[in-house]
Design a protein around this motif. Structure first.
Motif, PDB file in Angstrom:
ATOM      1  N   LEU A 126       4.975   3.144   7.730  1.00 40.44           N
ATOM      2  CA  LEU A 126       6.172   3.746   8.330  1.00 40.44           C
ATOM      3  C   LEU A 126       7.267   2.697   8.510  1.00 40.44           C
ATOM      4  O   LEU A 126       8.456   2.972   8.303  1.00 40.44           O
ATOM      5  N   ALA A 127       6.850   1.486   8.888  1.00 40.07           N
ATOM      6  CA  ALA A 127       7.816   0.411   9.118  1.00 40.07           C
ATOM      7  C   ALA A 127       8.415  -0.117   7.823  1.00 40.07           C
ATOM      8  O   ALA A 127       9.389  -0.864   7.848  1.00 40.07           O
ATOM      9  N   LEU A 128       7.829   0.218   6.679  1.00 45.71           N
ATOM     10  CA  LEU A 128       8.426  -0.112   5.384  1.00 45.71           C
ATOM     11  C   LEU A 128       9.318   1.018   4.885  1.00 45.71           C
ATOM     12  O   LEU A 128      10.334   0.771   4.228  1.00 45.71           O
ATOM     13  N   TRP A 129       8.954   2.245   5.190  1.00 46.38           N
ATOM     14  CA  TRP A 129       9.749   3.392   4.750  1.00 46.38           C
ATOM     15  C   TRP A 129      11.011   3.549   5.587  1.00 46.38           C
ATOM     16  O   TRP A 129      12.086   3.836   5.050  1.00 46.38           O
ATOM     17  N   LEU A 130      10.903   3.376   6.889  1.00 45.08           N
ATOM     18  CA  LEU A 130      12.061   3.587   7.759  1.00 45.08           C
ATOM     19  C   LEU A 130      13.252   2.692   7.416  1.00 45.08           C
ATOM     20  O   LEU A 130      14.395   3.161   7.403  1.00 45.08           O
ATOM     21  N   PRO A 131      13.045   1.402   7.144  1.00 44.56           N
ATOM     22  CA  PRO A 131      14.207   0.571   6.786  1.00 44.56           C
ATOM     23  C   PRO A 131      14.943   1.053   5.538  1.00 44.56           C
ATOM     24  O   PRO A 131      16.138   0.801   5.383  1.00 44.56           O
ATOM     25  N   LEU A 132      14.233   1.759   4.645  1.00 41.22           N
ATOM     26  CA  LEU A 132      14.879   2.279   3.448  1.00 41.22           C
ATOM     27  C   LEU A 132      15.864   3.391   3.772  1.00 41.22           C
ATOM     28  O   LEU A 132      16.709   3.728   2.935  1.00 41.22           O
ATOM     29  N   SER A 133      15.773   3.952   4.981  1.00 42.78           N
ATOM     30  CA  SER A 133      16.705   5.005   5.366  1.00 42.78           C
ATOM     31  C   SER A 133      18.046   4.449   5.798  1.00 42.78           C
ATOM     32  O   SER A 133      19.053   5.165   5.809  1.00 42.78           O
ATOM     33  N   GLY A 134      18.072   3.158   6.155  1.00 41.23           N
ATOM     34  CA  GLY A 134      19.300   2.555   6.657  1.00 41.23           C
ATOM     35  C   GLY A 134      19.984   1.675   5.635  1.00 41.23           C
ATOM     36  O   GLY A 134      19.458   1.424   4.541  1.00 41.23           O
TER      37      GLY A 134
ATOM     38  N   ASN B 139       0.830  -1.201   0.000  1.00 46.09           N
ATOM     39  CA  ASN B 139       0.000   0.000   0.000  1.00 46.09           C
ATOM     40  C   ASN B 139       0.864   1.250   0.000  1.00 46.09           C
ATOM     41  O   ASN B 139       0.502   2.280  -0.575  1.00 46.09           O
ATOM     42  N   ALA B 140       2.025   1.157   0.657  1.00 46.05           N
ATOM     43  CA  ALA B 140       2.943   2.295   0.698  1.00 46.05           C
ATOM     44  C   ALA B 140       3.916   2.286  -0.467  1.00 46.05           C
ATOM     45  O   ALA B 140       4.178   3.321  -1.084  1.00 46.05           O
ATOM     46  N   MET B 141       4.447   1.122  -0.800  1.00 46.69           N
ATOM     47  CA  MET B 141       5.552   1.046  -1.746  1.00 46.69           C
ATOM     48  C   MET B 141       5.154   1.331  -3.190  1.00 46.69           C
ATOM     49  O   MET B 141       5.974   1.759  -3.997  1.00 46.69           O
ATOM     50  N   LEU B 142       3.889   1.090  -3.545  1.00 46.45           N
ATOM     51  CA  LEU B 142       3.489   1.255  -4.935  1.00 46.45           C
ATOM     52  C   LEU B 142       2.990   2.658  -5.284  1.00 46.45           C
ATOM     53  O   LEU B 142       2.891   3.006  -6.467  1.00 46.45           O
ATOM     54  N   VAL B 143       2.683   3.458  -4.279  1.00 44.64           N
ATOM     55  CA  VAL B 143       2.040   4.748  -4.540  1.00 44.64           C
ATOM     56  C   VAL B 143       2.982   5.801  -5.128  1.00 44.64           C
ATOM     57  O   VAL B 143       2.603   6.490  -6.084  1.00 44.64           O
ATOM     58  N   PRO B 144       4.210   5.990  -4.612  1.00 45.96           N
ATOM     59  CA  PRO B 144       5.065   7.053  -5.173  1.00 45.96           C
ATOM     60  C   PRO B 144       5.309   6.914  -6.672  1.00 45.96           C
ATOM     61  O   PRO B 144       5.194   7.893  -7.424  1.00 45.96           O
TER      62      PRO B 144
END
Length: 238
Positions: free
Chosen positions: A174-182, A91-96
């Motif tokens: 949020l828990a899918l986006w945050l790991p992309l920061s590391g 739901n988060a990863m496909l929208v941008p």
């Protein structure tokens, strides 16, 4: 190594989204089934640990939620690190990338439908084979706990489930986006852990987790109908 900026995270999600919608359907289904099983694995671990100390949690109600919350994130950590396909994460990863017109709405809808069905298969199979057949919830306090959870989840008013679903999916996104920061495994695990732990402690409702909790309760004798189960797990947007 420095973490990625919000702009860099957004750019990374575009690449992730494009890869997800172009994935062969067979691979997508296998990885979706895996994700359902991973979430169910986190679910049973949170049940066993969270409800395994009744004499402690009876006098400290938040302790049960905290114990469960600290165990449940293993499911999403496995999804992220091993590259499985989770409906609520997609739901988060496909929208941008969709908003930047890299693909159309139908590509998003097809992915969500396929992944949702795969997650259901994986969660249900894990519930029957690895939990019910293994007798993990046959004895108290786990038997009473899972039956009570199933009843509670299907007894809430629709609007309550809807709002709690928003809360859970916000945390999962949020828990899918945050790991992309590391960049390291520890950074990615921490990014998954904190938001997921928070939504469990707060009592939000996650549709894929409920694909495990409610059927397991039904297998253990909870007076819950298939119609009630479907309604509880299909209420958008969780």
């Amino acid at each position: 190594m420095k973490i990625r900026t919000p702009q860099e995270i957004t750019a990374a999600t575009v690449d992730v989204g494009r890869a997800k919608v172009s994935m062969p359907w067979t691979k997508q289904m296998v990885q979706s089934i895996q994700a359902g099983a991973f979430i169910a694995f986190g679910g049973v671990l949170s049940l066993v640990v969270g409800f395994g100390f009744p004499e402690v949690t009876a006098a400290n109600p938040s302790m049960q939620r905290l114990l469960s919350g600290c165990m449940f994130p293993i499911g999403l950590i496995l999804v992220v690190v091993l590259g499985a396909e989770l409906f609520t994460g997609n739901n988060a990863m496909l929208v941008p990338a969709f908003m930047q017109r890299h693909y159309g709405a139908w590509a998003v809808v097809k992915n969500w439908i396929m992944v949702y069905l795969g997650n259901f298969i994986g969660a249900l199979a894990f519930a029957y084979v690895m939990v019910y057949s293994a007798g993990l919830t046959a004895a108290d306090p786990y038997h009473s706990a899972i039956v009570g959870m199933a009843h509670a989840k299907v007894s809430m008013p629709w609007i309550t489930v809807f709002v709690k679903g928003i809360g859970a999916n916000w945390c999962v996104c949020l828990a899918l986006w945050l790991p992309l920061s590391g960049h390291t495994l520890i950074e990615k695990m921490a990014g998954c852990f904190l938001p997921v732990m928070a939504f469990v402690v707060l009592g939000y409702e996650h549709s894929i987790a409920n694909m495990f909790f409610i059927p397991t309760g039904m297998l253990e004798g909870a007076d819950v109908t298939v119609q009630q189960f479907v309604a509880a797990t299909s209420c958008p947007p969780h």
